[in-house]
Design a protein around this motif. Structure first.
Motif, short mmCIF file in Angstrom:
data_model
loop_
_atom_site.label_atom_id
_atom_site.label_comp_id
_atom_site.label_asym_id
_atom_site.label_seq_id
_atom_site.Cartn_x
_atom_site.Cartn_y
_atom_site.Cartn_z
N VAL A 66 0.83 -1.20 0.00
CA VAL A 66 0.00 0.00 0.00
C VAL A 66 0.87 1.25 0.00
N SER A 67 2.00 1.20 0.67
CA SER A 67 2.89 2.37 0.69
C SER A 67 3.38 2.70 -0.71
N ASN A 68 3.65 1.68 -1.52
CA ASN A 68 4.07 1.93 -2.90
C ASN A 68 2.94 2.52 -3.73
N ILE A 69 1.69 2.06 -3.47
CA ILE A 69 0.56 2.61 -4.21
C ILE A 69 0.36 4.09 -3.86
N VAL A 70 0.45 4.38 -2.57
CA VAL A 70 0.32 5.78 -2.15
C VAL A 70 1.44 6.63 -2.74
N MET A 71 2.66 6.09 -2.76
CA MET A 71 3.78 6.82 -3.32
C MET A 71 3.59 7.06 -4.81
N ALA A 72 3.11 6.04 -5.52
CA ALA A 72 2.90 6.19 -6.96
C ALA A 72 1.84 7.24 -7.26
N ILE A 73 0.74 7.21 -6.49
CA ILE A 73 -0.31 8.21 -6.70
C ILE A 73 0.21 9.62 -6.40
N THR A 74 1.01 9.73 -5.33
CA THR A 74 1.56 11.04 -4.97
C THR A 74 2.49 11.56 -6.05
N VAL A 75 3.35 10.69 -6.58
CA VAL A 75 4.26 11.10 -7.65
C VAL A 75 3.49 11.49 -8.89
N LEU A 76 2.42 10.74 -9.20
CA LEU A 76 1.62 11.06 -10.38
C LEU A 76 0.94 12.42 -10.25
N ILE A 77 0.36 12.68 -9.09
CA ILE A 77 -0.29 13.98 -8.87
C ILE A 77 0.74 15.11 -8.92
N THR A 78 1.92 14.87 -8.34
CA THR A 78 2.98 15.88 -8.36
C THR A 78 3.43 16.18 -9.78
#
Length: 314
Positions: A66-78
């Motif tokens: 889940v931490s990787n999913i949250v990180m991926a979504i954060t990077v995508l939004i950024t």
């Protein structure tokens, strides 16, 4: 792609060792392969696990996927909406975040232990560390792989051999260089080979055996002890043999016969014994050239050297 696989598996095993769990290399390679297959459809670069981002996630408390999913979504939004806000962020700040996360993963004590246990392992560790630090991750891993391959080739072509002596308290034969209580058996030279006997090391093993004999003869002359009559090769640790190894043993037997020395094989394992039998090499050794143990060989051969007592007339 090969270096990407090496990097991903190495990173996974690093964190697995810290958290005391196992990493399946096959599953890692399947995951990385599928990821790159899907990524190639969108013109992506070759991707793998990132040591720096994994370290940041680990120090932030990430435990599951889940931490990787949250990180991926954060990077995508950024990347899509917040890039103008980070346009003037100094690279020094980003580097400080990564360095802070990675420094805690450096194990100094582990490097010291490697140096004490195995020098080549320590060289591989240091070369990969400095290669990644000063050059790049692929080159650093390539250097480490090269050192490791060199170590494997060195162990294969230069296997360990030891001269054995008898330990009375244990009734066993052990290396003279490792056990101070081990004593030499007069007229015997007992050599243990601790590696498979095949084409890569057969020539070395033959030369090393002849060198052991020369060194033993020089020692005997200096100490005025009984000359060598029999050479026993302990094959307990010889797990495999090929035709080159068989030919080398036969050639070594012929060389020793010319020097009036007897060659005896002790405890060849099942696979080795089977190949020696199929090659008809055992016929040249005879019944007294093959024994189950070194102790049995020494007892039987030494008893045949004892002079027979004259029969008493009635």
């Amino acid at each position: 792609m090969y270096m990407a696989l090496q990097e991903g598996i190495a990173i996974g095993r690093t964190f697995a060792a810290m958290e005391n769990y196992q990493v399946d290399g096959n599953k890692e390679m399947i995951a990385l392969g599928l990821m790159n297959i899907v990524g190639s459809c969108a013109s992506c670069f070759v991707t793998t696990g990132s040591f720096s981002r994994s370290a940041v996630s680990y120090n932030a408390g990430g435990k599951t996927v889940v931490s990787n999913i949250v990180m991926a979504i954060t990077v995508l939004i950024t990347l899509l909406f917040l890039m103008p806000l980070f346009h003037y962020t100094p690279n020094l700040i980003l580097a400080a975040i990564i360095i802070t996360a990675v420094v805690g993963l450096i194990d100094y004590q582990g490097a010291f232990r490697l140096w004490k246990v195995d020098k080549l392992d320590c060289v591989a560790c240091l070369s990969s560390f400095f290669g990644v630090l000063f050059i790049s991750v692929p080159i650093g891993l390539a250097i480490a792989v090269g050192v490791s391959v060199f170590k494997i080739l060195l162990n294969v072509t230069r296997p360990n051999t030891h001269v054995l002596g008898y330990i009375a308290s244990t009734r066993s034969f052990q290396s003279l260089s490792r056990y101070d209580t081990a004593v030499r058996i007069p007229s015997f030279l007992i050599i243990a080979v601790e590696a498979p006997f095949y084409f890569a090391n057969s020539t070395y093993l033959q030369e090393r055996t002849l060198r052991w004999i020369r060194e033993e003869e020089d020692r005997i002359k200096a100490n005025q002890q009984p000359a060598i009559k029999c050479v026993v090769i302990d094959m307990t640790a010889v797990t495999a043999i090929d035709t080159s190894g068989i030919d080398t043993i036969c050639e070594l037997r012929r060389l020793l016969e010319k020097r009036s020395l007897k060659l005896v094989l002790a405890n060849p394992v099942g696979n080795v014994m089977e190949k020696l039998f199929k090659s008809n090499s055992l016929e040249a050794f005879g019944l007294d050239g093959l024994y189950l143990t070194v102790s049995e060989a020494v007892d039987d051969i030494s008893s045949s050297w004892k002079p027979e007592k004259p029969s008493e007339e009635p």
